[in-house]
Enzyme design. Structure first.
Site, PDB file in Angstrom:
ATOM      1  N   CYS A  42     -36.800 -31.431 -42.030  1.00 16.41           N
ATOM      2  CA  CYS A  42     -36.641 -33.168 -42.092  1.00 16.41           C
ATOM      3  C   CYS A  42     -37.600 -33.707 -41.885  1.00 16.41           C
ATOM      4  O   CYS A  42     -38.529 -33.919 -42.199  1.00 16.41           O
ATOM      5  CB  CYS A  42     -35.622 -33.441 -41.161  1.00 16.41           C
ATOM      6  SG  CYS A  42     -35.387 -35.200 -41.082  1.00 16.41           S
ATOM      7  N   ASP A  44     -38.326 -36.633 -41.405  1.00 15.87           N
ATOM      8  CA  ASP A  44     -38.289 -37.084 -39.797  1.00 15.87           C
ATOM      9  C   ASP A  44     -39.985 -37.669 -39.631  1.00 15.87           C
ATOM     10  O   ASP A  44     -40.651 -36.159 -39.496  1.00 15.87           O
ATOM     11  CB  ASP A  44     -37.641 -36.417 -38.734  1.00 15.87           C
ATOM     12  CG  ASP A  44     -37.438 -37.570 -37.778  1.00 15.87           C
ATOM     13  OD1 ASP A  44     -38.594 -38.399 -37.323  1.00 15.87           O
ATOM     14  OD2 ASP A  44     -35.941 -37.897 -36.843  1.00 15.87           O
ATOM     15  N   ARG A  46     -41.332 -37.748 -36.994  1.00 16.42           N
ATOM     16  CA  ARG A  46     -41.557 -36.596 -35.637  1.00 16.42           C
ATOM     17  C   ARG A  46     -41.768 -34.888 -35.676  1.00 16.42           C
ATOM     18  O   ARG A  46     -41.433 -34.438 -34.822  1.00 16.42           O
ATOM     19  CB  ARG A  46     -40.581 -36.633 -34.605  1.00 16.42           C
ATOM     20  CG  ARG A  46     -40.531 -38.708 -34.462  1.00 16.42           C
ATOM     21  CD  ARG A  46     -39.874 -39.032 -33.539  1.00 16.42           C
ATOM     22  NE  ARG A  46     -38.144 -38.535 -34.391  1.00 16.42           N
ATOM     23  CZ  ARG A  46     -36.827 -38.919 -34.283  1.00 16.42           C
ATOM     24  NH1 ARG A  46     -36.708 -39.211 -32.842  1.00 16.42           N
ATOM     25  NH2 ARG A  46     -35.982 -39.342 -34.937  1.00 16.42           N
ATOM     26  N   HIS A  98     -33.929 -30.478 -36.446  1.00 16.56           N
ATOM     27  CA  HIS A  98     -33.924 -30.999 -35.648  1.00 16.56           C
ATOM     28  C   HIS A  98     -32.827 -31.138 -34.520  1.00 16.56           C
ATOM     29  O   HIS A  98     -32.472 -32.131 -35.390  1.00 16.56           O
ATOM     30  CB  HIS A  98     -35.447 -31.733 -35.387  1.00 16.56           C
ATOM     31  CG  HIS A  98     -34.360 -32.675 -35.989  1.00 16.56           C
ATOM     32  ND1 HIS A  98     -35.188 -33.833 -35.884  1.00 16.56           N
ATOM     33  CD2 HIS A  98     -34.791 -33.337 -37.742  1.00 16.56           C
ATOM     34  CE1 HIS A  98     -34.918 -35.316 -36.544  1.00 16.56           C
ATOM     35  NE2 HIS A  98     -34.629 -34.580 -37.744  1.00 16.56           N
ATOM     36  N   CYS A 101     -31.081 -35.954 -34.953  1.00 23.00           N
ATOM     37  CA  CYS A 101     -31.541 -36.622 -36.726  1.00 23.00           C
ATOM     38  C   CYS A 101     -30.913 -36.892 -37.196  1.00 23.00           C
ATOM     39  O   CYS A 101     -29.757 -37.595 -36.931  1.00 23.00           O
ATOM     40  CB  CYS A 101     -31.079 -34.658 -37.323  1.00 23.00           C
ATOM     41  SG  CYS A 101     -31.286 -34.912 -39.286  1.00 23.00           S
TER      42      CYS A 101
HETATM   43 CO    CO Z   1     -33.900 -35.312 -39.447  1.00 21.43          CO
END
Ligand code: CO
Length: 218
Positions: A42, A44, A46, A98, A101
């Site tokens: 992803c 993302d 993080r 993850h 998400c």
């Molecule tokens: Co995500």
């Protein structure tokens, strides 16, 4: 306009540190990359792929998009997989989702995300593929977690169906597809035990149902 001097300064410090610790670091990297692993994760912020698996530049080929989706008509992702398998000869393709998400949550909640809804439609497809199971989960938090997991399963299925992957297996190339999920809460990756090193294992994953694909908390 605010400048990004801080980032450029960080970069100069990083380059100097690398050179100090390994004098031939950049020289070695400039000629070719030879990664054994391909990461599909992803976007993302993080979930920094290299960092969480302790790999250095040159060791992990990476493709990231919102909700770690592998859509066969997405030229970007499919081209990256093609290059990774045919040219870089990676040995492992890791689809890593993850928990928590945002893309998965937006699809679950039916939020209006504008243009991104077209992309997140593929997460809804994953929901529909596991409709009965997901509808049977009463806790929202549990349903959200489970959708993050089944979304990984669906993307592993897509990878294993791609012609370039099937061709590699037919040629008896050493190539394994894995399904993992990362927990932002504790920084740990969990193996969802979705592993295919050839056509028969891939067929097994494609025909998985609830009784065989258990949540890691079941
Ligand atoms: Co995500």
């Amino acid at each position: 306009m605010r400048s990004l001097d801080n980032l450029l300064r960080n970069n100069r410090e990083w380059a100097a540190r690398q050179k100090r610790e390994k004098p031939d670091y950049f020289e070695k990297l400039q000629y070719q990359q030879n990664p054994e692993y391909f990461w599909i994760g992803c976007s993302d912020s993080r979930v920094p792929s290299n960092e969480i698996v302790g790999l250095q530049p040159g060791e992990l080929f990476v493709h990231r998009n919102v909700a770690n989706l592998v859509v066969p008509s997405d030229l970007n992702c499919v081209s990256a997989i093609h290059y990774a398998v045919s040219d870089l000869h990676v040995k492992h393709i890791i689809v890593c989702g993850h928990y928590g998400c945002g893309g998965v949550r937006a699809a679950l909640d039916g939020l209006d995300m504008g243009l991104a809804d077209n992309w997140l439609m593929h997460v809804r497809d994953a929901y529909e593929a596991h409709f009965e199971e997901l509808e049977g989960i009463t806790s929202y938090a549990e349903k959200f977690r489970r959708l993050c997991e089944v979304n990984v399963l669906e993307q592993v299925r897509h990878v294993s169906r791609l012609p370039v992957v099937e061709k590699a297996w037919k040629a008896r190339k050493d190539l394994t597809v894995h399904g993992w999920i990362y927990s932002i809460q504790d920084g740990l990756i969990h193996d969802l035990h979705l592993k295919a090193s050839g056509q028969s294992e891939a067929t097994g994953i494609r025909s998985l149902n609830r009784s065989r694909f258990r949540s890691r908390r079941d």
